[in-house]
Scaffold this active site. Structure first.
Site, PDB file in Angstrom:
ATOM      1  N   HIS A   1      -7.679  -5.331   0.895  1.00  0.00           N
ATOM      2  CA  HIS A   1      -6.370  -4.210   0.459  1.00  0.00           C
ATOM      3  C   HIS A   1      -4.772  -5.756   1.266  1.00  0.00           C
ATOM      4  O   HIS A   1      -4.202  -5.513   1.023  1.00  0.00           O
ATOM      5  CB  HIS A   1      -6.578  -3.402   1.260  1.00  0.00           C
TER       6      HIS A   1
ATOM      7  N   ASP B   1      -9.586  -5.254  -3.902  1.00  0.00           N
ATOM      8  CA  ASP B   1      -9.227  -3.641  -3.019  1.00  0.00           C
ATOM      9  C   ASP B   1      -9.526  -2.834  -3.238  1.00  0.00           C
ATOM     10  O   ASP B   1      -9.506  -2.487  -4.524  1.00  0.00           O
ATOM     11  CB  ASP B   1      -7.598  -4.417  -3.608  1.00  0.00           C
TER      12      ASP B   1
ATOM     13  N   SER C   1       0.521  -0.900   0.224  1.00  0.00           N
ATOM     14  CA  SER C   1       0.443  -0.029   0.025  1.00  0.00           C
ATOM     15  C   SER C   1       0.222   1.297   0.159  1.00  0.00           C
ATOM     16  O   SER C   1       1.686   1.692  -0.951  1.00  0.00           O
ATOM     17  CB  SER C   1      -1.113   0.008   0.924  1.00  0.00           C
TER      18      SER C   1
HETATM   19  C1  LIG Z   1      -5.455   4.681   4.791  1.00  0.00           C
HETATM   20  C2  LIG Z   1      -5.294   3.366   4.474  1.00  0.00           C
HETATM   21  O1  LIG Z   1      -5.878   3.296   3.553  1.00  0.00           O
HETATM   22  N1  LIG Z   1      -3.812   3.912   3.239  1.00  0.00           N
HETATM   23  C3  LIG Z   1      -3.065   2.835   2.371  1.00  0.00           C
HETATM   24  C4  LIG Z   1      -2.936   3.868   0.970  1.00  0.00           C
HETATM   25  C5  LIG Z   1      -2.959   2.027   2.799  1.00  0.00           C
HETATM   26  O2  LIG Z   1      -1.191   2.625   3.217  1.00  0.00           O
HETATM   27  N2  LIG Z   1      -2.729   1.181   4.239  1.00  0.00           N
HETATM   28  C6  LIG Z   1      -1.807   1.077   4.882  1.00  0.00           C
HETATM   29  C7  LIG Z   1      -2.935   0.092   6.346  1.00  0.00           C
HETATM   30  C8  LIG Z   1      -1.540  -0.875   4.760  1.00  0.00           C
HETATM   31  O3  LIG Z   1      -0.976  -0.927   4.925  1.00  0.00           O
HETATM   32  O4  LIG Z   1      -2.133  -1.322   3.542  1.00  0.00           O
END
Ligand SMILES: CC(=O)N[C@@H](C)C(=O)N[C@@H](C)C(=O)O
Length: 714
Positions: free
Chosen positions: A691, A659, A571
């Site tokens: 995700h 996702d 992410s």
């Molecule tokens: C707020 C959020 O979900 N941001 C994403 C871009 C992200 O980086 N998520 C993290 C929590 C992850 O490790 O999946």
């Protein structure tokens, strides 16, 4: 391929699979509840989870303990008992009953949900709660909307579910002969394709949650009359069961993703069960959540933080007094840490039991730099102290507290989570004596080191120049003088943190011979609110340079092989992975990322959190924001894809096909860009994963693929 090469390859795979199998068999505690049986005995129920690679699912089970109430020694430990179809289980205040929410598929494959009531003789009631058609699906045990609470008189149960939606059928549908007149009347025509908004990633089909009360004797269900523009959750009983207290999230004008986002507009409300009057008891200008009532029912505590901005931030602990109907701040936001005790609160929710027996203290755990630590907060004196407990430099978190008996979970990168029990002492100067519920399994082939890093003068933040950051280096034990290759691993978010926890992937990487450097770059939680804010408008630069500088420092100390450095992250960590391999093309041997953010300019229209893109790029957001060329230009400048021409390191991309947070198109666009530039790349797509990519079989497959990719490019 020559035979020897095939054999070597197979052996490599076998070894990695073997490492993963061993780690996956470790069972970890998920929750525990303590209860005093009498003056002599304590009962502790613990819930555990373990991966079953053969069945491709997580097995959940319980273990019960009877402890000596004087010295907390374990007198009886029952054999593990598998738990199936159970969504939630809650003991009544007296301990006489249990309420269990179960989910089950009937012969037609339709899902049924029941609330069962048990006593020591067996099941005494079973209600098919959805069949009354008062509400939709019952919420499961999530931190956002879910709740299951016994009334103090043990006659009623509070839970949340989806609001009932009208039945709909096609404009052209024929009437079903079995429909009676009343049902016919309730059916609306032609709305079956209308969008039903939901709260996004990992909250799919959670659209409008309502509060329900089940009368245990009669089985009748009352759905509280809450406004349609509020999604309600985290409900608990108010004083004498006359009111219900809950968190309401505003749906208006449209829903944005809630997962990992505590900045959404929400408030704490009371609902008077006689008059049906709803009153907001929290500050409307703040985002408030997680109400929790004291054992003497005179007050409640909750968290709040400003609405909007960074997706997770430092929160305040507030207290509401039912008698005076006033609020006060118990623990404020810590902008710049000034003592060695507390850097502020960064939790989403309080534990469902968090009060001391005298209703004067709150026990919670939260990040303090790169560790999770235990806090005791006196709500009268507003003093905060850290509680002792756990492994040196490791992390400890509260699991349950009842009549001042506390259960904690302790861990470190080489020690899986294990449970300990102790008693909160009235003298704050005295240290708690902790006793093991289960013995930890320390892996002596893994060690870890915490380091703090000072940004060089050119990297200091213009407003928050004092900020530093930390890393956790996890090292495998080596038998020769060879230094291990390094995996540089920044976390996602960017407002999350790596605490010194046991993480299966990190332990697995070490067992395959890699050192892992986990980076809490500036912007991580646990370092004060200034740190959180320092990264807004600086992503793709401050975070990237913090990671690179930390790797340089560790390499210069001679602990790892600086010629073999790999990137890994998911992410926002994938955003950093693709940035780093683009900005420092000769530094990395290979990279791997999960659901990476690669191009901010095309993300606003497809993610469930468009506000994240604006805010992290340095802009304010409101629901009517439209992307324009000046926003796009800045977003492009901050996007990893801008550097794709420079990439040399082979990159493995893994996506969860469902996702909603960072849609697969982000990874696919980057994959195509690498292919046309003749950079070696591979894209792996996991069905039914969102995700995090944590379905048992996908997580296992991803681990082996990552290790093979790094080994192939060593
Ligand atoms: C707020 C959020 O979900 N941001 C994403 C871009 C992200 O980086 N998520 C993290 C929590 C992850 O490790 O999946």
């Amino acid at each position: 391929m020559p035979l020897l090469a095939v054999y070597t390859e197979l052996k490599k795979v076998e070894e990695i699979v073997g490492v993963y199998r061993d780690l996956a068999s470790i069972s970890l505690p998920t929750s525990a509840q303590v209860r005093s049986v009498d003056d002599q005995f304590l009962a502790v129920t613990t819930q555990w989870s373990q991966r079953d690679l053969e069945k491709s699912e997580k097995t959940n089970f319980t273990v019960n303990y009877i402890l000596n109430a004087q010295d907390y020694s374990v007198l009886i430990k029952t054999p593990s008992q598998e738990v199936k179809n159970e969504i939630w289980k809650k003991e009544s205040p007296s301990g006489k009953y249990h309420a269990v929410v179960t989910s089950w598929k009937n012969k037609k494959g339709e899902e049924k949900q029941f609330i069962e009531i048990w006593n020591s003789q067996g099941k005494i009631k079973n209600y098919d709660v959805c069949s009354q058609e008062k509400h939709g699906k019952v919420n499961n045990k999530d931190d956002t909307f879910g709740c299951l609470q016994w009334s103090n008189n043990e006659e009623k149960l509070l839970y949340t579910s989806e609001r009932k939606l009208p039945k709909t059928k096609s404009f052209f549908g024929t009437t079903n002969g079995n429909d009676d007149k009343k049902e016919e009347k309730d059916i609306v025509l032609g709305k079956e394709h209308y969008t039903v908004e939901d709260w996004g990633e990992q909250l799919v089909k959670k659209s409008c949650s309502v509060i329900c009360i089940l009368d245990i004797k009669s089985g009748t269900i009352e759905v509280l009359d809450t406004p349609a523009d509020l999604s309600c959750g985290q409900a608990c009983w108010g004083p004498e069961d006359n009111t219900v207290v809950f968190t309401g999230w505003n749906n208006d004008p449209f829903r944005l993703g809630l997962k990992y986002c505590t900045q959404r507009q929400s408030a704490v409300y009371t609902y008077d069960l006689k008059t049906q009057k709803i009153t907001s008891i929290s500050d409307k200008t703040q985002s408030s959540r997680s109400p929790n009532i004291s054992p003497d029912q005179s007050k409640l505590v909750y968290f709040d933080q400003p609405i909007g901005g960074a997706h997770k931030q430092c929160s305040r602990l507030k207290m509401y007094d039912f008698k005076t109907q006033t609020n006060q701040v118990i623990l404020d936001i810590v902008h710049r840490p000034k003592d060695e005790v507390c850097n502020g609160i960064y939790e989403d929710v309080l534990m469902s039991r968090c009060w001391s027996h005298d209703s004067k203290q709150i026990i919670l755990s939260t990040s303090y730099r790169s560790r999770t630590v235990l806090y005791c907060i006196n709500v009268e004196t507003k003093t905060v102290r850290q509680l002792n407990g756990g492994i040196k430099d490791g992390s400890s978190s509260i699991v349950d507290i009842y009549k001042d008996i506390i259960i904690i979970s302790c861990t470190s990168p080489n020690t899986p989570q294990h449970l300990m029990v102790g008693k909160l002492l009235s003298n704050p100067g005295e240290e708690i004596k902790w006793h093991y519920l289960n013995q930890p399994e320390i892996d002596n082939n893994i060690s870890f080191h915490l380091s703090s890093h000072q940004p060089t003068t050119d990297r200091k933040h213009s407003k928050y120049g004092y900020l530093d950051y930390e890393t956790i280096l996890v090292l495998p034990k080596t038998t020769d003088d060879k230094k291990p290759p390094l995996i540089l691993f920044p976390h996602g978010g960017p407002h999350t943190t790596f605490d010194t926890l046991y993480m299966m992937y990190v332990a697995g990487f070490c067992k395959c011979g890699f050192a892992v450097l986990m980076v809490n770059y500036r912007g991580s939680l646990g370092f004060g609110q200034d740190s959180v804010e320092s990264i807004l408008g600086n992503i793709g630069d401050q975070d990237v340079k913090d990671c690179k500088a930390a790797a340089d420092e560790i390499i210069s100390k001679g602990l790892v092989d600086g010629q073999k450095v790999f990137m890994f992250g998911g992410s926002h960590g994938g955003f950093l992975t693709t940035h780093l391999i683009g900005q420092y093309p000769d530094f990395f041997q290979a990279g791997c990322c999960r659901n990476p953010v690669t191009n901010l300019t095309v993300m606003t229209g497809v993610t469930d959190i468009p506000d994240w893109v604006y805010v992290e790029s340095g802009f304010d957001y409101n629901h009517s924001c439209l992307l324009n060329p000046s926003y796009s230009e800045e977003m492009w400048k901050r996007s990893p894809i801008r550097y794709v021409d420079q990439v040399k390191a082979p990159l493995l991309l893994m996506i969860g096909k469902d996702d909603l947070r960072v849609p697969p198109s982000q990874a696919k666009e980057y994959y195509r860009a690498l292919k046309t530039r003749n950079i070696k790349t591979r894209l792996i797509e996991y069905e039914d994963n969102c995700h995090p990519i944590v379905k048992v079989d996908s997580e296992a497959d991803a681990f082996v693929n990552i290790m093979l990719w790094y080994k192939e490019h060593s």
